[in-house]
Design a protein around this motif. Structure first.
Motif, PDB file in Angstrom:
ATOM      1  N   ARG A  51       6.748   2.763  -1.353  1.00 18.80           N
ATOM      2  CA  ARG A  51       5.679   1.848  -0.939  1.00 18.80           C
ATOM      3  C   ARG A  51       4.324   2.350  -1.420  1.00 18.80           C
ATOM      4  O   ARG A  51       3.491   1.569  -1.898  1.00 18.80           O
ATOM      5  CB  ARG A  51       5.694   1.689   0.582  1.00 18.80           C
ATOM      6  CG  ARG A  51       4.698   0.644   1.094  1.00 18.80           C
ATOM      7  CD  ARG A  51       4.775   0.481   2.593  1.00 18.80           C
ATOM      8  NE  ARG A  51       5.997  -0.224   2.983  1.00 18.80           N
ATOM      9  CZ  ARG A  51       6.990   0.316   3.665  1.00 18.80           C
ATOM     10  NH1 ARG A  51       6.930   1.596   4.033  1.00 18.80           N
ATOM     11  NH2 ARG A  51       8.053  -0.391   3.997  1.00 18.80           N
ATOM     12  N   GLY A  56       7.184  -2.436  -5.425  1.00 17.65           N
ATOM     13  CA  GLY A  56       7.552  -3.578  -4.602  1.00 17.65           C
ATOM     14  C   GLY A  56       8.291  -4.641  -5.379  1.00 17.65           C
ATOM     15  O   GLY A  56       8.131  -4.783  -6.594  1.00 17.65           O
ATOM     16  N   GLU A  57       9.117  -5.381  -4.662  1.00 18.55           N
ATOM     17  CA  GLU A  57       9.912  -6.442  -5.264  1.00 18.55           C
ATOM     18  C   GLU A  57       9.026  -7.635  -5.609  1.00 18.55           C
ATOM     19  O   GLU A  57       8.217  -8.099  -4.793  1.00 18.55           O
ATOM     20  CB  GLU A  57      11.014  -6.894  -4.300  1.00 18.55           C
ATOM     21  CG  GLU A  57      11.919  -7.989  -4.845  1.00 18.55           C
ATOM     22  CD  GLU A  57      12.931  -7.474  -5.845  1.00 18.55           C
ATOM     23  OE1 GLU A  57      13.651  -8.309  -6.421  1.00 18.55           O
ATOM     24  OE2 GLU A  57      13.004  -6.253  -6.044  1.00 18.55           O
ATOM     25  N   LYS A  70       9.628 -11.608   1.657  1.00 17.63           N
ATOM     26  CA  LYS A  70      10.215 -10.402   1.073  1.00 17.63           C
ATOM     27  C   LYS A  70       9.375  -9.834  -0.062  1.00 17.63           C
ATOM     28  O   LYS A  70       9.661  -8.733  -0.546  1.00 17.63           O
ATOM     29  CB  LYS A  70      11.624 -10.702   0.550  1.00 17.63           C
ATOM     30  CG  LYS A  70      12.594 -11.101   1.652  1.00 17.63           C
ATOM     31  CD  LYS A  70      13.997 -11.265   1.110  1.00 17.63           C
ATOM     32  CE  LYS A  70      14.976 -11.622   2.234  1.00 17.63           C
ATOM     33  NZ  LYS A  70      16.365 -11.681   1.764  1.00 17.63           N
ATOM     34  N   THR A  73       8.387  -5.938  -0.737  1.00 21.05           N
ATOM     35  CA  THR A  73       9.320  -4.995  -0.124  1.00 21.05           C
ATOM     36  C   THR A  73       9.732  -3.951  -1.164  1.00 21.05           C
ATOM     37  O   THR A  73      10.093  -4.303  -2.291  1.00 21.05           O
ATOM     38  CB  THR A  73      10.567  -5.723   0.400  1.00 21.05           C
ATOM     39  OG1 THR A  73      10.174  -6.710   1.349  1.00 21.05           O
ATOM     40  CG2 THR A  73      11.524  -4.747   1.061  1.00 21.05           C
ATOM     41  N   THR A  75      11.581  -1.609  -3.632  1.00 19.71           N
ATOM     42  CA  THR A  75      12.902  -1.662  -4.261  1.00 19.71           C
ATOM     43  C   THR A  75      13.210  -0.276  -4.845  1.00 19.71           C
ATOM     44  O   THR A  75      12.551   0.684  -4.528  1.00 19.71           O
ATOM     45  CB  THR A  75      12.949  -2.763  -5.342  1.00 19.71           C
ATOM     46  OG1 THR A  75      14.276  -2.906  -5.832  1.00 19.71           O
ATOM     47  CG2 THR A  75      12.005  -2.476  -6.483  1.00 19.71           C
ATOM     48  N   ASP A 241      19.930  -9.447   2.170  1.00 16.93           N
ATOM     49  CA  ASP A 241      19.886  -8.177   2.895  1.00 16.93           C
ATOM     50  C   ASP A 241      21.246  -7.737   3.414  1.00 16.93           C
ATOM     51  O   ASP A 241      21.888  -8.450   4.184  1.00 16.93           O
ATOM     52  CB  ASP A 241      18.914  -8.295   4.070  1.00 16.93           C
ATOM     53  CG  ASP A 241      17.509  -8.645   3.627  1.00 16.93           C
ATOM     54  OD1 ASP A 241      17.240  -8.560   2.419  1.00 16.93           O
ATOM     55  OD2 ASP A 241      16.683  -9.013   4.484  1.00 16.93           O
ATOM     56  N   TYR A 299      18.340   0.608   6.778  1.00 16.90           N
ATOM     57  CA  TYR A 299      17.073   0.052   6.302  1.00 16.90           C
ATOM     58  C   TYR A 299      17.243  -1.257   5.529  1.00 16.90           C
ATOM     59  O   TYR A 299      16.277  -2.002   5.364  1.00 16.90           O
ATOM     60  CB  TYR A 299      16.365   1.066   5.399  1.00 16.90           C
ATOM     61  CG  TYR A 299      16.086   2.374   6.090  1.00 16.90           C
ATOM     62  CD1 TYR A 299      15.067   2.480   7.038  1.00 16.90           C
ATOM     63  CD2 TYR A 299      16.845   3.511   5.814  1.00 16.90           C
ATOM     64  CE1 TYR A 299      14.814   3.675   7.690  1.00 16.90           C
ATOM     65  CE2 TYR A 299      16.591   4.712   6.451  1.00 16.90           C
ATOM     66  CZ  TYR A 299      15.582   4.791   7.393  1.00 16.90           C
ATOM     67  OH  TYR A 299      15.345   5.979   8.056  1.00 16.90           O
ATOM     68  N   ASN A 300      18.455  -1.516   5.054  1.00 19.46           N
ATOM     69  CA  ASN A 300      18.682  -2.683   4.211  1.00 19.46           C
ATOM     70  C   ASN A 300      19.210  -3.888   4.973  1.00 19.46           C
ATOM     71  O   ASN A 300      19.240  -4.991   4.449  1.00 19.46           O
ATOM     72  CB  ASN A 300      19.656  -2.307   3.079  1.00 19.46           C
ATOM     73  CG  ASN A 300      19.828  -3.401   2.051  1.00 19.46           C
ATOM     74  OD1 ASN A 300      20.942  -3.884   1.820  1.00 19.46           O
ATOM     75  ND2 ASN A 300      18.744  -3.817   1.424  1.00 19.46           N
ATOM     76  N   THR A 305      13.867  -3.422   4.906  1.00 20.39           N
ATOM     77  CA  THR A 305      12.619  -2.715   4.611  1.00 20.39           C
ATOM     78  C   THR A 305      12.683  -2.057   3.240  1.00 20.39           C
ATOM     79  O   THR A 305      11.698  -1.452   2.801  1.00 20.39           O
ATOM     80  CB  THR A 305      12.334  -1.645   5.687  1.00 20.39           C
ATOM     81  OG1 THR A 305      13.462  -0.773   5.803  1.00 20.39           O
ATOM     82  CG2 THR A 305      12.070  -2.293   7.032  1.00 20.39           C
ATOM     83  N   VAL A 306      13.835  -2.163   2.587  1.00 21.86           N
ATOM     84  CA  VAL A 306      13.977  -1.671   1.222  1.00 21.86           C
ATOM     85  C   VAL A 306      15.143  -2.402   0.561  1.00 21.86           C
ATOM     86  O   VAL A 306      16.109  -2.783   1.223  1.00 21.86           O
ATOM     87  CB  VAL A 306      14.230  -0.140   1.201  1.00 21.86           C
ATOM     88  CG1 VAL A 306      15.572   0.209   1.810  1.00 21.86           C
ATOM     89  CG2 VAL A 306      14.137   0.428  -0.222  1.00 21.86           C
TER      90      VAL A 306
END
Length: 409
Positions: A51, A56-57, A70, A73, A75, A241, A299-300, A305-306
């Protein structure tokens, strides 16, 4: 590395309790605990680092519910999976085992390809990422390496009761015993059939005597195809997700069962399947891999969150393919990895039908509202969590059916 330390303490210094490291089950338990801990505890630090680096995506506008939320977020979360897998592997496995070496090479090789793809998307602002032809070249290169090692390495053998070595007394010709012998072979397992072994070399039987020497011409291209297909299937499945990580964990657990019984002379004899010497060590790798995938889901899972990115999805697919090939269960991949297959097939169908109808009717038509298949259900209004959970359930059913093939013939 710890394996060799404890092996020295046990054999040379006879330290009490150190012999427990000889057991695959014990080392597998340690591997899954450590990988799960690493992915959950240090995963947060990696996410924060990504981050801070603004990894980020970039979300394309596809008209999907919740899509815009999203954007940004982090990646490249596949780095969490790779890190949490390899650290326990280096600590608890026999690093001179040919199968472990292949799996480490696969993890790093596919991880680099995926990382380069994600890097181009994020930092070069190219949504296409690494060009498809370069991805394929990388996958083919790995297939050549894996196929060549499995075919030519003297450390890769199988053993079954069909090939016996006879021992006799020196003083007489009376048979004392007959024992199975290890041999080089391109044999694999055909599910749901009795006498369910098929040798790829038999495809060349029509060429005459000595055809087995050319079996690599068949075996290596098959390995290349499987690695390419499965890694791309995992890549396409990584769209919402928790979907790719969850379904992959289910498939890998089933492969862990196959690996354990195939690498154990007692269980393989009881189940009447080919015994693959030294393959049981892959169970430790699989335990570490499963722990990393489950920890990543921390987290996924929705809301993520990633994201794993191609760094994770291509690596996951490559590892699953190499595991299946190594344990001679590659013909089970369409069943075991049925989710990957359907996701892949939905894209092929959609694109082919669109091109066909555009050529015939002047306008392209679609079979699905959107492909891959999980996006079709999103378009129909299903929530991400419901889609993922149902795909997991289907994945569990497919895994159970795959495991049942050990006895159902």
């Amino acid at each position: 590395m710890l394996y060799y330390l404890f092996d020295y303490l046990h054999k040379e210094l006879n330290v009490p309790g150190t012999g427990v490291f000889q057991y695959i089950t014990f080392r597998s338990a340690l591997a899954i605990i450590l990988s799960l801990s690493l992915s959950t505890i240090f995963g947060k630090k990696i996410i924060n680092f990504l981050r801070n680096q603004q990894v980020g995506e970039t979300v394309r506008e596809l008209g999907l519910q919740g899509q815009n939320e999203k954007a940004g977020t982090p990646t490249m979360g596949g780095l969490i999976i790779i890190m949490a897998t390899l650290i326990p592997v280096f600590l608890f496995t026999k690093l001179d085992n040919i199968y472990i070496i292949l799996l480490i090479v696969t993890t790093l090789w596919m991880g680099v390809i995926g990382f380069v793809d994600d890097y181009i998307k994020i930092f070069k602002k190219d949504k296409q990422g690494l060009k498809g032809k370069f991805k394929v070249i990388g996958q083919v290169g790995l297939g050549i390496i894996v196929g060549s090692v499995l075919y030519f390495s003297p450390a890769v053998t199988i053993r079954n009761d069909k090939n016996l070595e006879t021992f006799t007394y020196k003083q007489s010709q009376d048979v004392v015993s007959s024992l199975p012998i290890e041999e080089k072979s391109t044999a694999t397992t055909i599910p749901f059939f009795k006498n369910n072994e098929f040798d790829y070399a038999e495809i060349l039987a029509w060429t005459g005597e000595g055809y087995k020497e050319w079996a690599w011409l068949i075996f290596i291209p098959i390995v290349i195809f499987i690695i390419t297909a499965v890694s791309n299937g995992a890549n396409l499945t990584d769209g919402i997700d928790g979907l790719a990580a969850g379904t992959s964990a289910i498939s890998v657990i089933a492969l862990g069962i196959f690996t354990f019984v195939s690498g154990n002379i007692i269980f393989s004899g009881y189940l009447n399947i080919m015994y693959i010497p030294n393959s049981g060590e892959m169970t430790v790798f699989i335990a570490s891999f499963v722990g990393a995938l489950v920890g990543f889901l921390w987290y996924n899972s929705y809301p993520a969150t990633v994201f794993m990115g191609d760094t994770g999805s291509l690596t996951i697919g490559g590892i699953i393919a190499v595991l299946a090939i190594s344990v001679r269960k590659e013909l089970l991949v369409p069943l075991l990895c049925g989710i990957f297959l359907v996701e892949n097939f939905s894209v092929v169908l959609q694109v082919s039908y669109f091109k066909y109808t555009r050529k015939r009717f002047g306008e392209g038509r679609r079979i699905f509202l959107m492909s891959p298949l999980h996006h079709h259900y999103q378009k129909k209004g299903y929530h991400e969590s419901k889609i993922v959970t149902r795909f997991w359930i289907v994945g569990i059913l497919l895994a159970i059916l795959s495991i049942v093939t050990l006895k159902l013939r």
